[in-house]
Each structure stands twice: as C-alpha cells, then as structure tokens.
Enzyme design. Structure first.
Site, PDB file in Angstrom:
ATOM      1  N   GLY A  17       0.842  -1.193   0.000  1.00  0.00           N
ATOM      2  CA  GLY A  17       0.000   0.000   0.000  1.00  0.00           C
ATOM      3  C   GLY A  17       0.873   1.237   0.000  1.00  0.00           C
ATOM      4  O   GLY A  17       2.098   1.147  -0.079  1.00  0.00           O
ATOM      5  N   MET A  19       2.199   5.082   1.568  1.00  0.00           N
ATOM      6  CA  MET A  19       2.602   5.547   2.898  1.00  0.00           C
ATOM      7  C   MET A  19       1.331   5.876   3.699  1.00  0.00           C
ATOM      8  O   MET A  19       0.302   6.217   3.132  1.00  0.00           O
ATOM      9  CB  MET A  19       3.490   6.790   2.788  1.00  0.00           C
ATOM     10  CG  MET A  19       4.913   6.441   2.350  1.00  0.00           C
ATOM     11  SD  MET A  19       6.017   7.862   2.330  1.00  0.00           S
ATOM     12  CE  MET A  19       6.305   8.125   4.094  1.00  0.00           C
ATOM     13  N   PHE A  20       1.422   5.748   5.001  1.00  0.00           N
ATOM     14  CA  PHE A  20       0.334   6.047   5.937  1.00  0.00           C
ATOM     15  C   PHE A  20      -0.878   5.126   5.760  1.00  0.00           C
ATOM     16  O   PHE A  20      -2.002   5.485   6.103  1.00  0.00           O
ATOM     17  CB  PHE A  20      -0.114   7.517   5.823  1.00  0.00           C
ATOM     18  CG  PHE A  20       1.022   8.485   5.753  1.00  0.00           C
ATOM     19  CD1 PHE A  20       1.863   8.678   6.845  1.00  0.00           C
ATOM     20  CD2 PHE A  20       1.303   9.188   4.586  1.00  0.00           C
ATOM     21  CE1 PHE A  20       2.937   9.552   6.770  1.00  0.00           C
ATOM     22  CE2 PHE A  20       2.378  10.064   4.504  1.00  0.00           C
ATOM     23  CZ  PHE A  20       3.194  10.251   5.599  1.00  0.00           C
ATOM     24  N   GLY A  22      -0.884   1.921   6.984  1.00  0.00           N
ATOM     25  CA  GLY A  22      -0.951   0.943   8.076  1.00  0.00           C
ATOM     26  C   GLY A  22      -0.256  -0.377   7.771  1.00  0.00           C
ATOM     27  O   GLY A  22      -0.550  -1.386   8.409  1.00  0.00           O
ATOM     28  N   ASP A  89      10.177  -5.637   6.739  1.00  0.00           N
ATOM     29  CA  ASP A  89       9.469  -4.366   6.558  1.00  0.00           C
ATOM     30  C   ASP A  89      10.209  -3.499   5.548  1.00  0.00           C
ATOM     31  O   ASP A  89      11.406  -3.666   5.335  1.00  0.00           O
ATOM     32  CB  ASP A  89       9.355  -3.641   7.908  1.00  0.00           C
ATOM     33  CG  ASP A  89       8.275  -2.566   7.893  1.00  0.00           C
ATOM     34  OD1 ASP A  89       7.351  -2.656   7.053  1.00  0.00           O
ATOM     35  OD2 ASP A  89       8.344  -1.642   8.728  1.00  0.00           O
ATOM     36  N   GLU A  90       9.492  -2.574   4.923  1.00  0.00           N
ATOM     37  CA  GLU A  90      10.083  -1.658   3.933  1.00  0.00           C
ATOM     38  C   GLU A  90      10.816  -2.426   2.829  1.00  0.00           C
ATOM     39  O   GLU A  90      11.916  -2.045   2.404  1.00  0.00           O
ATOM     40  CB  GLU A  90      11.028  -0.649   4.606  1.00  0.00           C
ATOM     41  CG  GLU A  90      10.398   0.186   5.706  1.00  0.00           C
ATOM     42  CD  GLU A  90       9.411   1.239   5.204  1.00  0.00           C
ATOM     43  OE1 GLU A  90       9.266   1.397   3.966  1.00  0.00           O
ATOM     44  OE2 GLU A  90       8.782   1.895   6.056  1.00  0.00           O
ATOM     45  N   ALA A  91      10.199  -3.492   2.366  1.00  0.00           N
ATOM     46  CA  ALA A  91      10.836  -4.395   1.401  1.00  0.00           C
ATOM     47  C   ALA A  91      11.174  -3.708   0.076  1.00  0.00           C
ATOM     48  O   ALA A  91      12.058  -4.163  -0.660  1.00  0.00           O
ATOM     49  CB  ALA A  91       9.934  -5.596   1.139  1.00  0.00           C
TER      50      ALA A  91
END
Ligand code: ZN
Length: 197
Positions: A17, A19-20, A22, A89-91
């Site tokens: 998704g 940013m912001f 979730g 995370d942040e893949a």
C-alpha cells in the site's frame, strides 16, 4: 482482516500500500499473534530505513517491535536460522534478490511476512515489490485516507519537487492521495517545473 492459515508448511504473505496506509501496523499485528502462538519470529528492515529507531520496527503510530537492520537481502538468510516466522518491513528498498530469498525461506518451511510500498512517488511499481506480489500466496493491499479529499488513498504523493526516488521522510515530505488527487498534484508539478514524469 487477515487470518493465519493453520499449517506447518512455509508460505509468503505480502502487505502493500501507500505511505500512511498501516502496512507496518499490520505486520506488527501478525508478528505479535505469531509470538502468542509461541512461534520463533524475527523482523528485518533495510539498513537505509532509520527514520525512528535503528533496532526497532516502528509504525507511524509508534507501535514497535525489535527489528534487525540489514545491508542486503541475502543477510536475512544467515541471520534467521531457526526462525518459524520471518517478517521483512520496507521491502521496496531491498535489491531484487529479496524475491529469491523469500522463496528459499518459504521452501524451508518458514512463514514469510513482507510489507512494502507498492508504488513510488511517481506512481510506478517500486523496486522488487512486483516480484514479491507475484510469488506470494496471500496479498493484502491496505489503504490510507487521501489527505486532500478524504477518499480511499493508494498513492504516495511527494510534496517537494525533485527526482529522488528514495528520499526518507514523513508528513513533511509525503502525503497519501487517491488517484484523482495524485494526478492533479502531478499535473500541477509538471506545469510548475516542466519535469518529464
Ligand atoms: Zn483525493
């Protein structure tokens, strides 16, 4: 809401998704539930992402769990030996090898939970995310709220005009927008700067 499959084999889940939206909250929720189930879990993030804390994965609402920053995707394999659940995370900031790493983990019966931005600020697919979405059994696209009109948002709009694809920032630099408000902003920027994108 994603519900964990009950099986002992490995598989891959992707949470994507803007940013912001979730993504990290959802990743943390899943890891916490795996911890309750006594699974051995680890969270990795690219070393580039040190916005809040070097050894934690922290969502925008400051929910946090311990995480390990790694320089490259291949580090995850050696560091996660013995884990039942590997969360990443942040893949989007990893190199393309992250796809192969996730496949190998799943083959080794690891449950892999990956979260990342699916589009960059130009609205293009971001780094290895298209590959990760293709190989996953389960894909969850979470949505933010458009900060212009309040509709459902799937785009990340960069408020400051430059051409850096990777620029770490928060609400000072980015906002979530619906497609319509994103297009309006991009066309305004093109008019302002005569940029080619
Ligand atoms: Zn909007």
């Amino acid at each position: 809401m994603f519900t964990e499959p009950q099986k002992e084999r490995g598989w891959i889940e992707v949470i994507c998704g803007s940013m912001f939206s979730g993504k990290t909250e959802e990743l943390i929720r899943r890891v916490k539930r795996a911890n309750i189930a006594n699974r051995q879990t680890m969270i990795f993030k690219p070393a580039i992402d040190v916005r809040y804390a070097e050894h934690e994965v922290v969502s925008h609402d400051r929910n946090s769990l311990e995480s390990i920053p790694v320089e490259q995707a291949s580090d995850i394999l050696s560091l996660s030996v013995g884990c039942d659940v590997v969360a990443i995370d942040e893949a989007q900031f990893f190199d393309e090898r992250i796809v192969e790493i996730c496949v190998r983990l799943a083959r080794d019966k690891v449950r892999v939970i990956v979260a990342g931005l699916d589009m960059d600020f130009r609205g293009n697919p971001f780094g290895p995310m298209p590959g990760l979405l293709s190989i996953a059994e389960y894909v969850t696209k979470v949505h933010a709220i458009c900060m212009q009109c309040g509709d459902i948002a799937s785009h990340t709009y960069k408020k400051i005009i430059n051409e850096q694809t990777v620029e770490l920032g928060e609400r000072d630099l980015y906002e979530a927008r619906c497609r319509n408000c994103f297009n309006e902003g991009m066309s305004w920027q093109r008019d302002q700067m005569k940029l080619p994108f």
